[in-house]
Structures are given as C-alpha cells and as structure tokens.
Design an enzyme around this catalytic site. Structure first.
Site, short mmCIF file in Angstrom:
data_model
loop_
_atom_site.label_atom_id
_atom_site.label_comp_id
_atom_site.label_asym_id
_atom_site.label_seq_id
_atom_site.Cartn_x
_atom_site.Cartn_y
_atom_site.Cartn_z
N SER A 181 0.80 -1.23 0.00
CA SER A 181 0.00 0.00 0.00
C SER A 181 0.83 1.28 0.00
O SER A 181 0.28 2.37 -0.03
CB SER A 181 -0.95 0.01 1.20
OG SER A 181 -0.24 0.11 2.40
N LYS B 125 -5.57 4.19 9.31
CA LYS B 125 -4.61 5.08 8.64
C LYS B 125 -5.05 6.54 8.74
O LYS B 125 -4.22 7.44 8.92
CB LYS B 125 -4.46 4.66 7.18
CG LYS B 125 -3.75 3.31 7.03
CD LYS B 125 -3.64 2.88 5.58
CE LYS B 125 -2.88 1.55 5.47
NZ LYS B 125 -2.77 1.08 4.08
#
Length: 812
Positions: A689, A732
């Site tokens: 990611s 996140k």
C-alpha cells in the site's frame, strides 16, 4: 631476580637475639605454625612480589596473620607481631594470575619494626627461642594431649583419623603442641594466642583446655543427632504401622464403603441428563468398577473418569435474557462506541426470541490491543444472561490441550474445552477464546485444526474429547474469539463471523476516559470524586501527548498515574483536593512523550509521508529517496520484506516507462543510483500500500521537485499507473490526524469505505480519492514536472534490478 635491591639478604638468622630482615607475607584466616607444610593461594600484588623476592635469595619468608581478613592492604599495626619464619618449598603461577605456594614453617619470630618498602611488606624480626622446662611434666601433658586429641578426632569427622597416628609418633613435644593446635577448630585469635606462647608446657595446657571444651560440645552434638535419628526412626515406624493398619482395615471393612461409593455413582448417573451414548458408557464403566478392588490403580482411573463424565453440564442451560433494551443498556453502559458489535449481539437476541432452534453465533473480534475485545465478551455474557468462561489460546501448541489426552496415559485429563464447561456448570455459556491468532503448532499436533471441530456450528454438536470418548454437544455455546490480526488459518477463519474493531478516535477516547477510566481510577485509589478531578483539556492533552495507540490501555495507565500522584500529594501536603489541568499536567506526567499536530518544517525533495497499518493501529511511514552518481542501481533499506521491495521495483519501472512525461531524460537512469530508505530500520515492514508514495519519492528525486510536507498518501500502484485499493483505512486516517497532516490521498475504490468513518475524522481531514498516479503527483508535488521531447537511442538499457535487502512483516 630483576628489580631486587641486594642491600641486605632477604631472610635473617634463625638464632635468637639478632634481628634479620624478612619479606613479610600477610595471611588471611590462617595461622601457620612451625613444622607445618601448608599450600597457600596468593593473589595480592604485594604478596606475590614478596614471594618472588625470597625465591631469588634463600627461600625464607615471614608468615604473619593479619587482624582483619577483609583488609586488602593491611598496615603494619594491622598485622600480628608474632609470626612464623618459613621456607618456600614450591611456587607455581596459575593462569588467573594468582600464585600457589607451598611453605614449611621453621620457627617462631617476633617483628620488631617494618621498613618503608612500598612494593611489598618487609620487616625486621628475630627468631624466638623456647625456654627450658621440666621434661617429666611436659611428657605427662603430652600423653594427655595425644589421648584427648584421639577422642577429639573421633567426634570431629572433618579431621582424618590418620592424623592421630602421626601425632602419637611425634617425640618433639613442641612440634606435637603445634601440630595439635593447627588441627583444632578454634578461632584465628585463639590460634594466634597459641603461636605467641613460647613455653611448650603452656601450649600443651592450652591445647588440652581447648580440646576438652570442644569435646564436651561435640559430645552434646552427637547426643542430639542420635536423639533426632531415633525420633525419626520411631516416626517412620509409626507411619509404616499406621499404613499397614489402614490396609488391614480396608481389607476388612471396605466391602461396605465400596458398595456405598458404587451406589452413590449409580445414583448420580440416574439423576444426570446424559446422552444415550454417555449413559451407556457410564454404566459400562460402573460395571467394571464393581468388579475391581477399590484400592487398585485401575479403580482410581475409572472413578476419576466417571467423576469427570458426571461433573460436566449435560442439558443444564442458563435462561438466556431476551430483553433487547436491557442488552443494549448493558453494552452501552460498559463500552463506548463499538456500534457494529453491539448491533450484531442485539440482532442475535432478536432472532433467538422468535426461534429456539438458532445455534450460538461464533464471533471473531479483530482489532488492536486495548480496544476492549476481552472486556466486551464479559459484557455480552452479562447482557445475555449466560455464564462466562475464558480460555487463552496464546502459546498453545499441543492439540491435546484442546481435545484432551487418552485415558491410556498416566495422569490424563480432558482438554481445556471440557474443563471450561465443567467450570461454567451450564451447557450454554459464553465461551471466550482469547488470542486465537497466537496459537502455534509443533510435533505434538496442530491445535488450530482441533479448533475446527469446536468452532464449526455443524460439527460441534458432536464434539469428541479424547479423554471422555463420548460426544458432547457444544452447539448451544456462544463462542466469541479475539485476535489482533487476521493471521489465522483459512479454514478456521471461514467458520467465524469477523467483526473488525478499529482504533478509537480522539473524541471516543475522551468519552471513555470520562465515563470509565477516571471513575475506575478514583475507585481503585480510594479517592472521593471531590478530591480528584481532571479537566477535559487535560485529558485531551494526555491522549495527544502522552499516548500513541489505537486502544486505551496506555491512556488508562496514565490516568492511574495521575490518581496515584494525587493520593500522594493529598497525604503529603494535607490538601483537600487535587485538580489536574492542561497547565499543571506536565508536573504530574513529566515531559510530553509524543508530538501531536507537528509536521516537518519545509517541503523536501524525495521525502514522502506514507501510511501503514499494523496490529496496534495506524502509523505514519516516512519514505526517503536520494540520487547519486552511479550505474543505474537501486538500493532499498529499512528492514523491508518481499512484497514492499516488489512494490518499489514496480514503482521504479513505472517511473522509467513514463520518464519523458515527468521531464526525466532516460539516460539518467543509467548514470545515477537511487537509494530508497524507510526509517526505523529495526521495525519490519511489508505490504503493497505504499506504492504511490514510492512513485512520488522516486519522481521527486529524479526531477528535484519537493514533496508537500502536509500531505500523506496510501495506495497500491500498478505498472500502468493505476491506484488500487488498500485495507485498514480508518486506522490510517486516525494516524494522519494524530500526525497533524490535513490532506490525505486515498484510492478512489476506497471512497465507499468513507461511509464507515466517523464524521469528526472526515471533517478534520481533506480526503482526496485518486485513481491514477498523475493525480497523485498533481496533489503531492510542489509543482508539476514539465514533459520533454526525447528521441530514443538504439540498444536501450534494461531497467536495473532492485537489490535484495532482508526484512520481516508489517502490513500496509
């Protein structure tokens, strides 16, 4: 030997009168008498130098005992003035630097004065002469000494009996007195006193006196030992006779007891609602027990088996509460947030109210530490009215811990599942399987495979424990499992309903602190609410500057610290109350541990903020890139695993394929080396990611365009420049907020997940969905790179491979 001053010979006359100059060896915990041959271990530098000195002259040294054995460098007045002149027979240097020396005492000597020599002790001393005495009296004393010494050695087992034979053969009575004195177990000052006496008669008398005192003590010791031994023998005899009597009584009267026990077990079998298979097994074992001797080992095994079989709950159910409002109130009172979990529990209760055939759900709560997974299970048990049992699976490696051991093994028992059911006393408890992702496996089997039968709703109605060897119904049990990550074997994961518990937002943590942590701290520390208070701003500062976590465990510890310090202050200063504000917070918790809302001061080339997701929540991930003259190599460091290194390789290939569009001349790739580093090298990192962050870093390095400091990004990149979706979006975004970054780029396909993100998180962030790398660079770089025109050369150089660097996992 070198370094010896030959002014005066070291070693004096052994005749009385004139003083001789001797090297002195101070002794610790030993007195050396004339005529004794003794090995000594010497470690002090001065003592070693003294020995080396005398070995080079005439091998005579003065042995004098020091008054305090703990004194490493004794002064002259700390050494007894009467010593023994000795010959050094042998000197051996040991590997550890110490010296083993064999000395033989020759004569008593008295030190008159010490010299000023510093490298070792040196003194003037004169040998002492023994006075003339009555020979008949001394001979009589000597005979008494030898006789008493013989008795002393018999009582004192530490002295070899051969010494008595040696002593009886000594004709020199002075030597006899010294030999006996050296073997007596008396204190150093008393031995020194014996050495100081010149008269042979007095020495023999003292030896006789010491021995008679010691013999009387040793005789008392011997009597005590004999008495204790007789007492022990008597106790053992009584125990043996009692055991014999018990055995005889069993043989005579056990038929009655045996019948009573069998009848009791039979009654329990009748009253217990056993399954057909279990009842048949119980009756068969009871029949065996009837035919066995009650004292046999086999009978004990059968009794234990029947006790286990009849102790576990068969058909005993708790009455499950079906009041949905009550369940909602209990869950809301004990846990803030966690809407999805609460919703699922209430749904289960609603369906159960309409249908009695529904099986217990198998929920798996997945989330970082400290978010309340384990405590939530206890609240669910309270809300549903079930008994609560917990089984920790962390570190379980043996399948037998789940399924039990077969009865053929000595000391075998059922597995932890059946043990927990016995503890619950009901057949429908809430069964918490804690840390299911921490199970291991080894040569003893795979416990995760054994859990398949437990957690499969279609199989657990016929769960078979190796010890019981009959099927047991677990279908009414409500299983709740917890895990930090999804690192669970696929077949096991497939049998559970996964409910993710993300980290708490700042506002949620604040509410939890006010509603739960603060009242708990006040109660645990015996405070009154009016005595201790913390303002909302202070709590928010604790969350921001003293904790960095997804859960609230560290926050709880900090609140407990405040309460402890408040109690201490109240007791010390006699204050009536303590109020913690944001202004005095640092007085109680010290300097701030973490920065909040502070980002690097300037935009930098090649420095990009990525986002990572770990089992303890979201984290900011700084990615750095630099370019240097070279041959087109790419180096990656920072403890990266294979997936992340491949992500960097894909990013580099994409940038190279679009070099002209980014204003980069293709030959530059062959003339420059690029180094990509992810700081905190001790932390393992893995996952795809960070792909768009890697592309941004490489483009920034090659073009020299800085990256905006106030932007973070997450997303996987393809070789075509597409941005693919990622996981852990909420964690996140929370990490972005904690780090003070206001703008975050996410994959467009993750935009649908924003519906589950709390509004207060979305309102404080500018969230930009992106689908291609071009959009990423448009937002991330300070200015856009200018495309250039380039004519491709012949024999283009291949894209250089990424060099391998070792690392371990960290999910993104």
């Amino acid at each position: 030997m070198t370094g010896i001053e030959q002014k005066t010979p070291v070693g004096g006359s052994e005749t009385g009168g004139a003083d001789g100059l001797y090297a002195v060896l101070p002794l610790r915990d030993i007195v050396v008498f004339p005529h004794m041959i003794v090995p000594l271990f010497v470690g002090r530098e001065k003592s070693i130098r003294a020995l080396e000195e005398v070995m080079g002259v005439d091998k005579q040294i003065l042995l004098a005992t020091q008054k305090n054995a703990a004194d490493d460098d004794p002064a002259p007045d700390a050494i007894y003035e009467i010593g023994t002149i000795a010959n050094v027979l042998q000197l051996l240097k040991l590997p550890d630097g110490t010296v083993k020396v064999l000395v033989e005492g020759t004569a008593r000597a008295k030190i008159s004065k010490f010299t000023d020599r510093e490298d070792y002790h040196e003194a003037y001393a004169a040998a002492l002469q023994e006075p003339e005495e009555d020979a008949v009296e001394i001979e009589a004393l000597a005979r008494s000494v030898v006789s008493d010494f013989e008795n002393y050695v018999k009582l004192n087992k530490k002295i070899s009996p051969e010494v008595v034979g040696t002593a009886s053969q000594i004709d020199d009575y002075s030597k006899l007195a010294d030999t006996v004195a050296s073997h007596l177990a008396i204190k150093i000052p008393e031995k020194q006193e014996m050495l100081s006496v010149l008269s042979v008669r007095e020495r023999l008398e003292k030896a006789l006196s010491f021995m008679e005192a010691e013999i009387s003590v040793l005789q008392v010791e011997k009597r005590i030992r004999s008495r204790v031994k007789r007492q022990m023998e008597k106790t053992q005899r009584e125990y043996y006779l009692n055991e014999q009597m018990k055995a005889i009584q069993k043989e005579l009267g056990d038929s009655e007891d045996g019948r009573d026990e069998v009848a009791e077990i039979e009654e329990r079998i009748t009253k217990t609602k056993l399954s057909k298979e279990a009842r048949e097994k119980a009756l068969a074992e009871l029949k065996k027990l009837r035919s066995m001797s009650p004292m046999s080992a086999e009978a004990t095994v059968v009794r234990n088996y029947l006790d286990w079989l009849l102790s576990i709950p068969w058909g005993k159910k708790s009455k499950v509460k079906q009041d949905l409002n009550f369940a909602q109130e209990v869950l809301d009172a004990e846990h803030f947030g966690l809407g999805k979990v609460k919703e699922r529990i209430v749904e289960y209760l609603a369906v159960q109210a309409r249908s009695t055939k529904i099986k217990g759900p198998i929920l798996c709560l997945v989330g970082p530490p400290g978010v309340g997974k384990t405590s939530l299970a206890r609240s669910i048990a309270k809300a549903t009215g079930r008994e609560y049992v917990r089984m920790s699976l962390g570190g379980v490696r043996d399948e037998a811990e789940i399924r039990g051991h077969r009865r053929t093994y000595i000391g075998s028992m059922p597995g932890k599942v059946i043990q927990s059911m016995k503890k619950a006393k009901k057949s429908n408890p809430l069964f918490l399987l804690d840390e299911i992702d921490k199970m291991g496996q080894d040569f003893r089997g795979d416990p995760s495979s054994a859990m398949l039968e437990v957690l499969d709703p279609k199989q657990n109605a016929t769960f078979m424990d190796h010890y019981l060897e009959v099927e047991y119904d677990l279908s009414n049990v409500m299983f709740v499992t917890t895990a930090n990550t999804m690192n669970i074997p696929g077949p096991l994961l497939d049998r559970m309903e996964i409910i993710r518990i993300a980290g708490y937002t700042e506002d949620e943590k604040l509410e939890i602190a006010k509603r739960h942590l603060l009242p708990k701290a006040i109660k645990d520390h015996a405070l009154q609410p009016k005595e201790f208070s913390v303002t909302e701003d202070a709590l928010r500062n604790v969350i921001r500057h003293y904790t960095r976590e997804a859960g609230v465990r560290s926050l709880e510890r900090e609140v407990m610290t405040l309460a402890r310090k408040a109690v201490t202050e109240i007791l010390k200063t006699k204050k009536k109350s303590v109020k913690i504000t944001d202004k005095n917070l640092s007085d109680y918790l010290g300097v701030e541990k973490f920065r909040f809302g502070q980002i690097d001061g300037e935009d930098q080339v090649g420095v990009v903020t990525g986002l990572a997701w770990t089992e303890v929540g979201g984290e900011l991930l700084t990615i750095e890139g630099v370019m240097m003259p070279g041959k087109g190599r790419m180096t990656v460091t920072g403890n990266l695993r294979d997936v992340m290194k491949e992500s960097i390789s894909a990013a580099a290939s994409y940038v190279r394929s679009r070099a002209i569009d980014f204003g980069i001349e293709p030959p530059l790739f062959d003339k420059r080396d690029i180094h990509v580093h992810v700081p905190e090298g001790a932390t393992p990192k893995d996952g795809p990611s960070a792909g768009i962050a890697m592309v941004t870093a490489i483009v920034s390095v090659l073009t020299g365009i800085p990256v905006r400091k106030d932007i973070a990004m997450t997303g996987e990149v393809t070789l075509r420049g597409r941005v693919l979706p990622i996981g852990g979006l909420k964690e996140k975004l929370l990490a972005t907020l904690r780090g003070g970054i206001k703008k975050v780029l996410i994959p467009e396909e993750n935009a649908k997940d924003l519906a589950e993100i709390p509004d207060n998180v979305k309102n404080n962030l500018e969230i930009v969905p992106v689908s291609r790398v071009g959009e990423v660079l448009k937002h991330a770089l300070v200015r856009q790179p200018e495309p250039i025109e380039w004519t491709e050369q012949e024999n283009p150089t291949a894209v250089p491979p990424v060099e391998d660097e070792a690392g371990a996992s960290l999910a993104h």
